[in-house]
Structures are given as structure tokens and as C-alpha cells.
Scaffold this motif. Structure first.
Motif, PDB file in Angstrom:
ATOM      1  N   HIS A   1      31.088 -40.371 -54.413  1.00  0.00           N
ATOM      2  CA  HIS A   1      31.683 -39.234 -53.704  1.00  0.00           C
ATOM      3  C   HIS A   1      30.676 -38.071 -53.657  1.00  0.00           C
ATOM      4  O   HIS A   1      30.472 -37.450 -52.610  1.00  0.00           O
ATOM      5  CB  HIS A   1      32.957 -38.812 -54.429  1.00  0.00           C
ATOM      6  N   THR A   2      30.043 -37.806 -54.780  1.00  0.00           N
ATOM      7  CA  THR A   2      29.057 -36.724 -54.861  1.00  0.00           C
ATOM      8  C   THR A   2      27.883 -36.974 -53.917  1.00  0.00           C
ATOM      9  O   THR A   2      27.434 -36.066 -53.210  1.00  0.00           O
ATOM     10  CB  THR A   2      28.540 -36.578 -56.302  1.00  0.00           C
ATOM     11  N   LEU A   3      27.374 -38.207 -53.895  1.00  0.00           N
ATOM     12  CA  LEU A   3      26.247 -38.532 -53.031  1.00  0.00           C
ATOM     13  C   LEU A   3      26.612 -38.383 -51.556  1.00  0.00           C
ATOM     14  O   LEU A   3      25.806 -37.884 -50.751  1.00  0.00           O
ATOM     15  CB  LEU A   3      25.782 -39.962 -53.310  1.00  0.00           C
ATOM     16  N   LEU A   4      27.813 -38.808 -51.200  1.00  0.00           N
ATOM     17  CA  LEU A   4      28.252 -38.695 -49.820  1.00  0.00           C
ATOM     18  C   LEU A   4      28.401 -37.230 -49.417  1.00  0.00           C
ATOM     19  O   LEU A   4      27.945 -36.797 -48.346  1.00  0.00           O
ATOM     20  CB  LEU A   4      29.571 -39.448 -49.634  1.00  0.00           C
ATOM     21  N   ALA A   5      29.037 -36.431 -50.269  1.00  0.00           N
ATOM     22  CA  ALA A   5      29.208 -35.013 -49.998  1.00  0.00           C
ATOM     23  C   ALA A   5      27.848 -34.304 -49.917  1.00  0.00           C
ATOM     24  O   ALA A   5      27.628 -33.428 -49.068  1.00  0.00           O
ATOM     25  CB  ALA A   5      30.078 -34.373 -51.066  1.00  0.00           C
ATOM     26  N   HIS A   6      26.943 -34.679 -50.794  1.00  0.00           N
ATOM     27  CA  HIS A   6      25.592 -34.107 -50.825  1.00  0.00           C
ATOM     28  C   HIS A   6      24.885 -34.346 -49.496  1.00  0.00           C
ATOM     29  O   HIS A   6      24.260 -33.431 -48.927  1.00  0.00           O
ATOM     30  CB  HIS A   6      24.833 -34.775 -51.984  1.00  0.00           C
TER      31      HIS A   6
ATOM     32  N   ASN B   1      36.961 -41.391 -54.940  1.00  0.00           N
ATOM     33  CA  ASN B   1      37.477 -40.065 -55.275  1.00  0.00           C
ATOM     34  C   ASN B   1      36.409 -39.225 -55.982  1.00  0.00           C
ATOM     35  O   ASN B   1      35.349 -39.730 -56.352  1.00  0.00           O
ATOM     36  CB  ASN B   1      38.740 -40.193 -56.123  1.00  0.00           C
ATOM     37  N   PRO B   2      36.678 -37.938 -56.170  1.00  0.00           N
ATOM     38  CA  PRO B   2      35.642 -37.027 -56.688  1.00  0.00           C
ATOM     39  C   PRO B   2      35.089 -37.343 -58.064  1.00  0.00           C
ATOM     40  O   PRO B   2      34.017 -36.845 -58.422  1.00  0.00           O
ATOM     41  CB  PRO B   2      36.362 -35.667 -56.689  1.00  0.00           C
TER      42      PRO B   2
ATOM     43  N   SER C   1      22.793 -37.972 -61.817  1.00  0.00           N
ATOM     44  CA  SER C   1      23.206 -39.113 -62.645  1.00  0.00           C
ATOM     45  C   SER C   1      24.596 -38.870 -63.207  1.00  0.00           C
ATOM     46  O   SER C   1      25.101 -37.739 -63.197  1.00  0.00           O
ATOM     47  CB  SER C   1      22.203 -39.355 -63.775  1.00  0.00           C
ATOM     48  N   GLN C   2      25.206 -39.957 -63.691  1.00  0.00           N
ATOM     49  CA  GLN C   2      26.577 -39.873 -64.190  1.00  0.00           C
ATOM     50  C   GLN C   2      26.795 -40.862 -65.326  1.00  0.00           C
ATOM     51  O   GLN C   2      26.530 -42.064 -65.174  1.00  0.00           O
ATOM     52  CB  GLN C   2      27.562 -40.196 -63.064  1.00  0.00           C
TER      53      GLN C   2
ATOM     54  N   SER D   1      28.257 -31.605 -59.336  1.00  0.00           N
ATOM     55  CA  SER D   1      29.311 -31.915 -60.292  1.00  0.00           C
ATOM     56  C   SER D   1      29.671 -33.385 -60.184  1.00  0.00           C
ATOM     57  O   SER D   1      30.014 -33.875 -59.108  1.00  0.00           O
ATOM     58  CB  SER D   1      30.549 -31.055 -59.996  1.00  0.00           C
ATOM     59  N   VAL D   2      29.570 -34.120 -61.292  1.00  0.00           N
ATOM     60  CA  VAL D   2      29.938 -35.533 -61.307  1.00  0.00           C
ATOM     61  C   VAL D   2      30.940 -35.783 -62.420  1.00  0.00           C
ATOM     62  O   VAL D   2      30.978 -35.075 -63.431  1.00  0.00           O
ATOM     63  CB  VAL D   2      28.705 -36.446 -61.504  1.00  0.00           C
TER      64      VAL D   2
END
Length: 323
Positions: free
Chosen positions: A313-318, A307-308, A251-252, A7-8
Motif C-alpha cells: 500500500h505504501t509503495l503504491l501510494a508513494h 490495506n494501509p 522497509s517493513q 509510514s509502514v
């Protein structure tokens, strides 16, 4: 975390863009005349929203949107389950500022207003996304609208001959009547990288970032480069780190003003940082423990990650999930 279901922010746009109707004047007129037609409205690159009771609305009935002022551009975004949706931009002078710029170029913190319209709420799109002030799909539509309206604002003259261009194809192309050139909306690709080695990740900060925020390194894709080559070049230029394997993650859309963020994970071949001070204020390796604390807002030094709504943020969480 499922690598095929990331989710981005600014994604999740549900619109059928109706590209096959963009040259059909009769059908475009029928869409605009539909009683359920709505519009996203922008002024000074900010979305114009309306309060309906205590609820914030991101779209206006098209007829009401047109009454907010004489639009300088009108674009068909597409159609959702409720009906057609357009994008309109008002002249800059239609809005006034309640608060002056704060000097930061990271997020525009101004509050704008339309004189005589107290129900109107105007704030920068990133602020709305951060606060989740609107449903995800509406934020995505506003991102689409912001990017295409920016293209119109910055491509009023032909890059080939300098003549004034005009909008065609329901706002998805600008043509030059003098030399016949056709100009399509521009999207600038940007690579953004989660660089890792073992249990560490590489993060940096620019001077314009909020204090104590660290993020993934990023840079524009240049002509003649693959994504992998752009990742390796940017990391070497900014941090002096050699990179080996690179893989795409997600991607975003990034409508600030009109980019596509291409998120990658890259394996570092070296650890010694040789930072470019023109690009970065700081760059360092972080352990998994530190990175998780930054993501969760509990780092002992107050350092934090984006932030999300940001793909960083997504890459770090991934990465932290072991993907």
C-alpha cells in the motif's frame, strides 16, 4: 509524500532493546521484578490481549501474564518510558478455538479463548493491525514479540548436531550444549517491488489472496544476491518483464512469521507479460487512474489494493504521489 517519512505497518517500535544487559543475570532479574514490568503474551502465534472496561490492552503486568499459564519461553523485548517489557508464549493447549479454521492461509480468522478468562481477547495480529485496534507502538512491539517467539518455537534443536538447544541472552540466542553452536534469531529478507513504466504499474495476485485483491510482486532474497539483482530476478521469473533501474524506498518488519520486507521501485524495460502460473493467478498493468481507484476502494470492477498496514500500500501510494 516525503520519501524520508514513509509510514509502514508494524514499524514505530519505541523500545530500547537493552542489548547490553542481556548477559547480566542480576539486572535481568531486577527488570523482571520491577513493579512496572509488563509483557506481551502469545498462544498459538496469536497475541493474548485483555479487556479493561471497554478498552483493549496489548500488554499485561508481568506478574499477571505469568499467572495466565506456564510460559514455554520468556524474552526481554526492551524498555519504554513506562518500564521493561517481556514476551511470553503459552503452550498451544492453553487456548481453545471458538471458531474452526476457514481454510484460508492468508489470515488466520480463528477466535481463541483461555478457559475461565472471559476478559481475554485473542485474535491474529494482522486483524488487529488492519482494524487499528491498538496504538501503533503496541502493534510494533507485538510484531517484535511474535517474530522472536516464533524463532524459539522453530529452533529448539541444533541445526549442526541435532541436540536440544536452550535459551540464553534474555531470549536472544539459543545455544547448543553438545557442540557449542550459537543460534541467533533468523530474519528472512523479502524484496517487494513497485514496477512501473511511464504512467503504468505492474500488479499481480496469488491464488491465496482475497478475491479481487492485487498487490506488488515480491519474493525472497537468495544467497549471493544484491537487492537489485533479487528484484530483477523475481520480476523476470514471475512476470517475464525485464527491469532496469532499481531504488530502495522503505522497509517493513513482517512477523508472518519473521521477515523484513524491503520495498523498492523498479523501472520496467519491457511490457509484454509472460506470467508464471505456479506463482501468480493473474498479473497486469494498471494505469494511474485505476491504481488510485484500487487504493481508494472505488475501482469499477471492485478490484482493490492491500490495506494501509502492508508496505505494498505504501509503495503504491508513494508512486501515485509522484515520488
Amino acid at each position: 509524500m516525503n520519501p524520508y517519512d514513509l509510514s509502514v505497518g508494524f514499524a514505530g517500535n519505541p523500545l530500547d532493546r537493552l542489548s547490553h544487559l542481556r548477559d547480566d543475570a542480576e539486572k535481568l532479574a531486577a527488570l523482571a521484578a520491577a513493579p512496572n514490568a509488563r509483557a506481551a503474551v502469545f498462544v498459538q502465534a496469536m497475541p493474548v490481549l485483555r479487556m479493561e472496561g471497554e478498552r483493549l490492552r496489548g500488554l499485561h503486568p508481568l506478574a499477571e501474564a505469568r499467572r495466565l499459564g506456564e510460559a514455554t519461553e520468556e524474552v526481554l523485548l526492551g524498555r519504554d518510558a513506562e518500564g521493561p517489557i517481556f514476551a511470553l508464549t503459552l503452550p498451544d493447549e492453553a487456548a481453545q478455538a471458538e471458531t474452526p479454521p476457514d481454510g484460508s492461509d492468508f489470515v488466520d480468522q480463528r477466535r481463541l479463548f483461555l478457559p475461565g478468562r472471559p476478559e481475554i481477547y485473542i485474535r491474529e495480529l494482522r486483524i488487529l493491525a488492519n482494524k487499528e485496534a491498538l496504538p501503533r507502538e503496541i502493534i510494533a512491539m507485538l510484531a517484535q514479540a511474535k517474530a522472536i517467539l516464533h524463532d524459539h518455537a522453530t529452533h529448539r534443536f541444533c541445526a549442526r548436531c541435532g541436540s536440544r538447544t536452550h535459551s540464553v541472552q534474555a531470549g536472544w540466542r539459543r545455544d547448543c550444549p553438545a557442540c557449542g553452536a550459537m543460534h541467533f534469531p533468523r530474519t528472512d529478507p523479502v524484496v517487494i517491488m513497485m514496477v512501473t513504466q511511464g504512467g503504468s504499474c505492474l500488479l499481480g495476485r496469488q491464488k491465496r489472496f482475497p478475491e479481487k485483491m492485487y498487490s506488488c510482486l515480491a519474493g525472497f532474497l537468495e544467497s549471493g544476491e544484491t537487492l537489485e539483482e533479487a528484484v530483477r530476478r523475481e520480476i523476470m521469473e514471475e512476470a517475464g518483464i525485464a527491469v532496469g533501474p532499481v531504488r530502495y524506498v522503505a522497509s517493513q518488519p513482517w512477523p508472518f512469521p519473521a521477515s523484513l520486507m524491503i520495498g523498492c521501485q523498479a523501472e520496467a524495460l519491457s511490457r509484454e507479460i509472460v506470467m508464471d502460473p505456479e506463482e501468480l493467478e493473474d498479473c497486469r498493468w494498471f494505469s494511474r487512474h485505476e491504481a488510485r481507484a484500487m487504493l481508494e476502494g472505488r475501482h469499477e470492477q471492485g478490484l482493490f489494493a492491500p490495506n494501509p498496514m502492508a508496505i505494498a500500500h505504501t509503495l503504491l501510494a508513494h508512486w501515485l504521489e509522484g515520488c
